[in-house]
Motif scaffolding. Structure first.
Motif, PDB file in Angstrom:
ATOM      1  N   LEU A 107       0.820  -1.207   0.000  1.00 47.13           N
ATOM      2  CA  LEU A 107       0.000   0.000   0.000  1.00 47.13           C
ATOM      3  C   LEU A 107       0.855   1.260   0.000  1.00 47.13           C
ATOM      4  O   LEU A 107       0.457   2.282  -0.588  1.00 47.13           O
ATOM      5  CB  LEU A 107      -0.936  -0.016   1.212  1.00 47.13           C
ATOM      6  N   LEU A 108       2.012   1.228   0.627  1.00 48.22           N
ATOM      7  CA  LEU A 108       2.898   2.391   0.596  1.00 48.22           C
ATOM      8  C   LEU A 108       3.327   2.691  -0.840  1.00 48.22           C
ATOM      9  O   LEU A 108       3.330   3.850  -1.268  1.00 48.22           O
ATOM     10  CB  LEU A 108       4.119   2.148   1.481  1.00 48.22           C
ATOM     11  N   SER A 109       3.685   1.652  -1.578  1.00 52.64           N
ATOM     12  CA  SER A 109       4.068   1.844  -2.978  1.00 52.64           C
ATOM     13  C   SER A 109       2.915   2.404  -3.792  1.00 52.64           C
ATOM     14  O   SER A 109       3.093   3.302  -4.626  1.00 52.64           O
ATOM     15  CB  SER A 109       4.542   0.519  -3.579  1.00 52.64           C
ATOM     16  N   ASP A 168       9.083  12.495   5.339  1.00 54.52           N
ATOM     17  CA  ASP A 168       9.383  11.505   6.378  1.00 54.52           C
ATOM     18  C   ASP A 168       8.596  10.227   6.093  1.00 54.52           C
ATOM     19  O   ASP A 168       7.534  10.261   5.461  1.00 54.52           O
ATOM     20  CB  ASP A 168       9.008  12.041   7.762  1.00 54.52           C
ATOM     21  N   VAL A 169       9.118   9.096   6.588  1.00 53.06           N
ATOM     22  CA  VAL A 169       8.518   7.782   6.364  1.00 53.06           C
ATOM     23  C   VAL A 169       8.164   7.175   7.717  1.00 53.06           C
ATOM     24  O   VAL A 169       8.966   7.218   8.650  1.00 53.06           O
ATOM     25  CB  VAL A 169       9.481   6.849   5.604  1.00 53.06           C
ATOM     26  N   SER A 170       6.955   6.606   7.822  1.00 49.81           N
ATOM     27  CA  SER A 170       6.492   5.988   9.065  1.00 49.81           C
ATOM     28  C   SER A 170       6.209   4.513   8.860  1.00 49.81           C
ATOM     29  O   SER A 170       5.599   4.123   7.863  1.00 49.81           O
ATOM     30  CB  SER A 170       5.212   6.665   9.559  1.00 49.81           C
ATOM     31  N   ILE A 171       6.640   3.689   9.830  1.00 49.01           N
ATOM     32  CA  ILE A 171       6.308   2.268   9.834  1.00 49.01           C
ATOM     33  C   ILE A 171       6.024   1.840  11.269  1.00 49.01           C
ATOM     34  O   ILE A 171       6.346   2.565  12.223  1.00 49.01           O
ATOM     35  CB  ILE A 171       7.442   1.396   9.251  1.00 49.01           C
ATOM     36  N   ALA A 228      10.831  -0.581   3.984  1.00 50.40           N
ATOM     37  CA  ALA A 228      10.248   0.750   3.817  1.00 50.40           C
ATOM     38  C   ALA A 228      11.133   1.619   2.932  1.00 50.40           C
ATOM     39  O   ALA A 228      10.643   2.321   2.038  1.00 50.40           O
ATOM     40  CB  ALA A 228      10.051   1.404   5.179  1.00 50.40           C
ATOM     41  N   ARG A 229      12.434   1.586   3.159  1.00 48.95           N
ATOM     42  CA  ARG A 229      13.349   2.368   2.323  1.00 48.95           C
ATOM     43  C   ARG A 229      13.314   1.884   0.876  1.00 48.95           C
ATOM     44  O   ARG A 229      13.362   2.679  -0.068  1.00 48.95           O
ATOM     45  CB  ARG A 229      14.762   2.284   2.888  1.00 48.95           C
ATOM     46  N   GLY A 230      13.208   0.557   0.714  1.00 47.74           N
ATOM     47  CA  GLY A 230      13.138   0.019  -0.639  1.00 47.74           C
ATOM     48  C   GLY A 230      11.890   0.468  -1.381  1.00 47.74           C
ATOM     49  O   GLY A 230      11.938   0.746  -2.583  1.00 47.74           O
ATOM     50  N   GLY A 260      13.012   8.560  -2.291  1.00 45.80           N
ATOM     51  CA  GLY A 260      12.848   8.741  -0.856  1.00 45.80           C
ATOM     52  C   GLY A 260      13.583   7.737  -0.008  1.00 45.80           C
ATOM     53  O   GLY A 260      13.281   7.598   1.190  1.00 45.80           O
ATOM     54  N   GLU A 261      14.567   7.019  -0.584  1.00 46.03           N
ATOM     55  CA  GLU A 261      15.258   5.993   0.193  1.00 46.03           C
ATOM     56  C   GLU A 261      16.075   6.558   1.349  1.00 46.03           C
ATOM     57  O   GLU A 261      16.392   5.840   2.308  1.00 46.03           O
ATOM     58  CB  GLU A 261      16.167   5.143  -0.705  1.00 46.03           C
ATOM     59  N   ASN A 262      16.416   7.847   1.294  1.00 45.68           N
ATOM     60  CA  ASN A 262      17.215   8.461   2.358  1.00 45.68           C
ATOM     61  C   ASN A 262      16.403   9.383   3.266  1.00 45.68           C
ATOM     62  O   ASN A 262      16.972  10.111   4.084  1.00 45.68           O
ATOM     63  CB  ASN A 262      18.385   9.237   1.747  1.00 45.68           C
TER      64      ASN A 262
END
Length: 810
Positions: free
Chosen positions: A538-540, A557-560, A580-582, A589-591
C-alpha cells in the motif's frame, strides 16, 4: 489434492530454490460449485453447456483477484471453442481470455491468452507467465456483437520455490488421525472458547476443485499438525468463506471466524499468532484466498513449531468453510550465535566514537481524547520530566474532540477547536513536547452510512484538515508546528481503514494536497509523512498515486510500525526498515528520515510488558533501530489501556506505566537510563546473543554503558549469568573518580516484582500503590571488582537474563 500458494512479501533471494507446483483451481463447469469463484462481471452472464461455460454477446466473467509474489509463475490451461463472432468495434473485441495484472486492487495491464473472432474447434490452450505484479485476475467472455464462446476444464497453478509441509490441505483424511484435529472445548490464550467438537465436518462439492472442504457450523476449532520451525521463511494460505457469522455478546470485535497461524514454544504452548484471514468480520464473505508470509528469521527463536488453526470463536453462530490449506517452508533457517551461559562486551576505543542518535525519545499515546484523563496526564508528565521524551504521537482528532461543528450545503465549515485544544495544549504548552499528529478518519458530517472511513466528499475532507492545521499554526506558531511530523492514517492496511486501496490512495493524495496548500497559504514548511503501519504494497501504491498528482516530493518523512521480540523476532526491525526504504526508493525517498511510530515486543497482551524483560527489550530494540539509522522510535504506549481491566494493577498491557496511579514499569526505568547516555556513541562487540549494549563517552571522558541481556530464546528466565565488560582504556590514568552501577532486574527498580511479592492484590483489595512506586525507584550502587589490564578496564558483573545494567565510569 488441490492447493494454491500465494506470497505477499518481497521475493528476496529464493528464485534459485526448487519450485513447488501448487494447483489452485481445477474447474469442471458441469459441477455447480464453479459458481463459488467465477462471478459475472457484466452482461447477462454465462450459461452452462455440458462441461463448458458459454458466453453470448456482451457477457463476461472472472475469477477473484488473487495476490501473488513477483517472481512466481502462473500456469493457466483451458479448452476453448468459438463460433464466428462479429467484433464490437475494435478488432480485438471478440472472444477473449485475459490475465489482468494488478498492483493492490488496481489493474496495471493485461495479457491476452486467447482472442479470436473466427470459428474454432475445441482445443487446449496452455500458457505459463512469469509474474512481476502483486496480484492477478483471470477474465473470460465475449466482447462481440454475435456468436458464442465456450471455455471448459479451467486449471490455474502457481510455480513457486519451497517445500509443501501440509500433506492434506483438502481434508481427505480423518480428523485426529493424520493432519487435522478437532478441539474438544477449552479456551485459547485470550480466554476465548474453542467451541464444540460436533461443529466440524467435511463435505464434497462446496468448492470448485475436486476434494473435500472443512465446514465449521457454529463455534469450533480445528488445528493442523505442528511443523518444526528454525527460522525459515514460511508461507501459509488457504481459501475461506463464511455465512452468517455473528459474534457472541461481549466478544471482542475481531473474534469472528478465520484462519490463524499459531506459534508454539518448546513445551507446545501457544506464545503468539498471526491472523491469516484478512479483516476478521461478521456476516457473509465469498470464497477468497488469504495468506501470510513470514520472512526468514521473522519469528522469535523461542518459537519451536507452528500450527494452522481454523476457527469459529466460542459462542459465535454461523458457518465458515476452509479449503486448500498450504504451509510452505523456504530455506533451512539461519544459524544463531546464542550462548546464554556467559557473555563478554568489548567497548571502544574512543577514537572510533560516532554520533549518538537518541532514537528512544518518542512515545505513542494512541487516541488524543485520552489526554483529558488525570492518570494519562500524570504518565505523560513523568515521561517528559523523568523519561526525557521529546515527541508524542497521537491520533483521532476528527472524532473524540469533534472539531468540525457543522458543514453547510455550500461547503462552509464551522469549527469548534475547544476539545482539540484541551488535549493538545497539555502536550505542547504545558509539557513542551513535539507532536506527531496522525491524521485519520472522517468527521461525522462527511461519513457515509455504509462506510465511516471513506468521506462523501474528498475535497471537504481536505478542507477540514487544512482548517485543523491552520488552527494549530495560529495557536502554537510556525516554528513549533514546523517541527511536528504528520502522518496519514494509522495502519490503513488493517481494519483501521475499511475502504479499498484505491479509496485510500485518493485520501493520501488529498492529505498531501491539503498540507502543501497549507504550507503556501501560511508561509510554513511542514514535515509531511507517509501513512503508518506495516504497509506492504500500500505504501508503494500511495506514492505512485502521489507521483501522478505531482505530490510525491512533498513527502519528507517515512512511518512504519514494528512489533517483535516476544513472539515475533527482532529480525523484523531491520527487515521492516529496509523494506520501507526500498519501497520509497523509486520515488527518490530511500534516504528520508524513517520513524518507527509504533514498536514493542508484541502487539498482543503479554506478561513481559510488566517485567524486567520489558526493560531489557527496550534497550535491545533501540540499539537495533539506532544501527539501522532510524530517526526515532515511538514506544507503544504511554500507559496501560485507561478504560479496560481497571480491576487489576498489572494486566500485561503495553504501557510504560500502569493505568492506576501511573506506576512506572521496568521498561520506563530503562528509558530513563538510556537518556543518561551522552556525548558520542562507542562501538560495542558482543561475544554472543543475548548480550548487547549501547555505550557513549562525553566531553569530560565519562563512559556510560547500557548493558542488556534480553533473550528472545528465554524471555521469561531470570537466572544469573556472568558478564564481563571490557572497555578500551588506552591513554587514560588507571584510577577511577566515578564507578557506579544501576540495575533493573528482579530485585532492583522493579515495581512489578514488588507487586508480585505482595501477592498480586486486585485494585479493590489494595488501591494504594506507594510501595510499588518506591520499588520502581532507580538506586545507584558502587561498582566494585574492576581492574586494569593491558590498556583495558575490565568490569566483571553478574546480571540476570532479561535485565539491564547501567554502568558509569570516569
Amino acid at each position: 489434492m488441490k492447493k494454491i500458494l500465494i506470497f505477499v512479501a518481497a521475493f528476496c533471494c529464493l528464485t534459485a530454490a526448487v519450485a513447488v507446483e501448487q494447483m489452485a483451481l481445477d474447474i469442471n463447469f458441469s459441477r455447480p460449485a464453479w459458481k463459488a469463484v467465477v462471478k459475472t462481471l457484466w452482461g447477462a452472464g454465462p450459461q452452462v453447456a455440458g462441461d463448458a461455460l458459454e458466453f453470448g454477446p456482451g457477457s463476461f466473467a472472472a475469477l477473484p483477484l488473487i495476490p501473488c509474489l513477483p517472481g512466481s509463475t502462473v500456469r493457466i490451461e483451458f479448452d476453448a471453442e468459438t463460433t464466428d463472432i462479429e467484433s464490437a468495434g475494435a478488432a480485438w473485441r471478440t472472444a477473449a481470455v485475459q490475465l489482468g495484472l494488478f498492483t493492490g486492487d488496481k489493474e496495471q495491464a493485461h495479457l491476452d491468452l486467447f482472442n479470436t473472432g473466427k470459428a474454432t474447434a475445441r482445443h487446449r490452450v496452455s500458457r505459463s507467465i512469469p509474474l512481476k505484479n502483486s496480484g492477478f485476475r483471470l477474465c473470460f467472455g465475449n466482447y462481440g456483437r454475435t456468436g458464442k464462446f465456450r471455455i471448459a476444464n479451467l486449471k490455474v497453478a502457481l510455480d513457486v520455490p519451497g517445500r509443501d509441509l501440509e500433506r492434506d490441505g483438502s481434508f481427505s483424511g480423518m480428523f485426529g488421525i493424520n493432519d487435522w484435529f478437532v478441539r474438544k472445548g477449552g479456551k485459547d490464550w485470550d480466554g476465548l472458547g474453542l467451541g464444540r467438537h460436533g461443529s466440524a465436518r467435511v463435505e464434497a462439492g462446496l468448492f470448485p476443485s475436486p476434494g473435500k472442504t472443512l465446514v465449521l457450523d457454529g463455534a469450533g476449532t480445528v488445528t493442523g499438525r505442528q511443523f518444526p520451525y528454525n527460522g525459515e521463511a514460511l508461507v501459509v494460505g488457504g481459501w475461506y468463506m463464511q455465512q452468517g457469522i455473528r459474534r457472541a455478546a461481549g466478544a471482542p470485535p475481531w473474534a469472528n471466524a478465520g484462519i490463524q497461524l499459531v506459534y508454539l514454544d518448546a513445551d507446545d504452548k501457544p506464545i503468539g499468532h498471526r491472523d491469516v484471514t484478512s479483516r476478521l468480520l461478521d456476516g457473509d464473505r465469498p470464497w477468497e484466498y488469504h495468506c501470510v508470509y513470514i520472512p526468514a528469521g521473522g519469528l522469535s527463536p523461542k518459537v519451536k513449531s507452528v500450527s494452522v488453526w481454523l476457527r469459529v470463536w466460542g459462542g459465535n453462530t454461523g458457518k465458515a468453510c476452509f479449503d486448500d490449506i498450504a504451509v510452505i517452508r523456504q530455506g533451512a533457517g539461519e544459524a544463531r550465535n546464542y550462548d546464554a551461559s556467559k557473555g563478554r562486551l568489548s567497548i571502544g576505543p574512543a577514537e572510533k566514537a560516532y554520533r549518538l542518535d537518541r532514537v528512544w525519545n518518542g512515545v505513542d499515546l494512541s487516541y488524543c481524547s485520552q489526554i483529558v484523563l488525570p492518570h494519562v496526564r500524570a504518565a505523560l508528565r513523568k515521561l517528559k520530566e523523568e523519561g526525557g521524551v521529546e515527541y508524542v504521537r497521537t491520533r483521532e482528532f476528527f472524532n473524540g474532540p469533534f472539531p468540525v461543528k457543522s458543514i453547510s450545503a455550500d461547503g462552509e465549515i464551522e469549527f469548534d477547536f475547544s476539545g482539540v485544544d484541551r488535549c493538545v495544549d497539555f502536550l505542547v504548552r504545558e509539557l513542551g513536547v513535539k507532536l506527531v499528529p496522525t491524521i485519520e478518519t472522517v468527521p461525522p458530517q462527511l461519513q457515509t452510512q455504509n462506510n465511516k472511513h471513506v468521506p462523501k466528499d474528498y475535497g471537504l475532507w481536505g478542507k477540514t484538515l487544512k482548517g485543523l492545521v491552520r488552527h494549530w499554526i495560529e495557536r502554537y506558531g510556525r516554528e513549533t508546528v514546523s517541527q511536528w511530523v504528520f502522518e496519514c492514517w494509522n495502519e490503513p492496511g488493517s481494519d483501521f481503514f475499511r475502504g479499498t486501496d484505491e479509496e485510500f490512495c485518493r485520501l493520501f493524495v488529498t492529505y498531501l494536497r491539503a498540507l502543501t496548500e497549507t504550507e503556501r497559504e501560511n508561509g510554513i514548511r511542514l514535515r509531511i509523512g507517509t501513512p503508518s503501519g506495516a504497509m506492504n504494497g500500500l505504501l508503494s501504491l500511495c506514492m505512485a498515486e502521489a507521483r501522478k498528482a505531482g505530490l510525491d516530493k512533498a513527502v519528507t518523512d517515512v512511518s512504519i510500525h514494528i512489533y517483535g521480540g516476544y513472539d515475533g523476532s527482532l529480525a523484523l526491525y531491520p527487515h521492516g526498515i529496509k523494506e520501507a526504504r526500498g519501497r520509497m526508493a523509486p520515488f527518490g525517498g530511500e534516504n528520508l528520515p524513517v520513524h518507527v511510530t509504533e514498536f514493542n515486543g508484541s502487539a498482543m497482551v503479554n506478561g513481559h510488558f510488566d517485567t524486567q524483560t520489558g526493560a531489557a527489550f527496550l534497550v535491545k530494540a533501540n540499539r537495533i533501530m539506532a544501527d539501522c539509522g532510524v530517526t526515532r522510535g515511538y514506544y507503544y504506549c504511554v500507559i496501560d489501556h485507561p478504560y479496560l481491566k481497571l480491576d487489576r494493577h498489572y494486566c500485561g498491557d503495553l504501557g510504560y506505566m500502569t493505568h492506576h496511579d501511573a506506576v512506572p514499569k521496568p521498561a520506563f526505568n530503562a528509558l530513563v537510563l538510556l537518556n543518561r547516555l551522552a556525548g558520542k556513541r562507542l562501538p560495542v562487540k558482543a561475544s554472543s546473543e543475548p548480550f548487547d549494549a549501547m555505550a557513549a563517552t562525553d566531553a569530560d571522558g565519562t563512559v556510560r554503558v547500557m548493558a542488556t541481556t534480553f533473550s528472545e530464546e528465554e524471555p521469561d528466565v531470570f537466572r544469573p549469568v556472568p558478564v564481563t565488560l571490557e572497555l578500551d582504556w588506552s591513554g587514560r590514568t588507571e584510577t577511577l573518580e566515578t564507578a557506579e552501577l544501576i540495575r533493573v532486574d528482579s530485585e532492583h527498580a522493579n515495581s512489578h516484582a514488588a507487586f508480585e511479592r505482595a501477592g498480586s492484590p486486585p485494585v479493590a483489595q489494595q488501591r494504594d500503590t506507594a510501595t510499588w512506586q518506591e520499588a520502581a525507584r532507580l538506586v545507584t550502587e558502587p561498582l566494585t571488582g574492576y581492574r586494569f589490564e593491558n590498556g583495558k578496564l575490565i568490569i566483571p558483573l553478574t546480571m540476570e537474563l532479561n535485565s539491564v545494567a547501567a554502568i558509569t565510569v570516569k
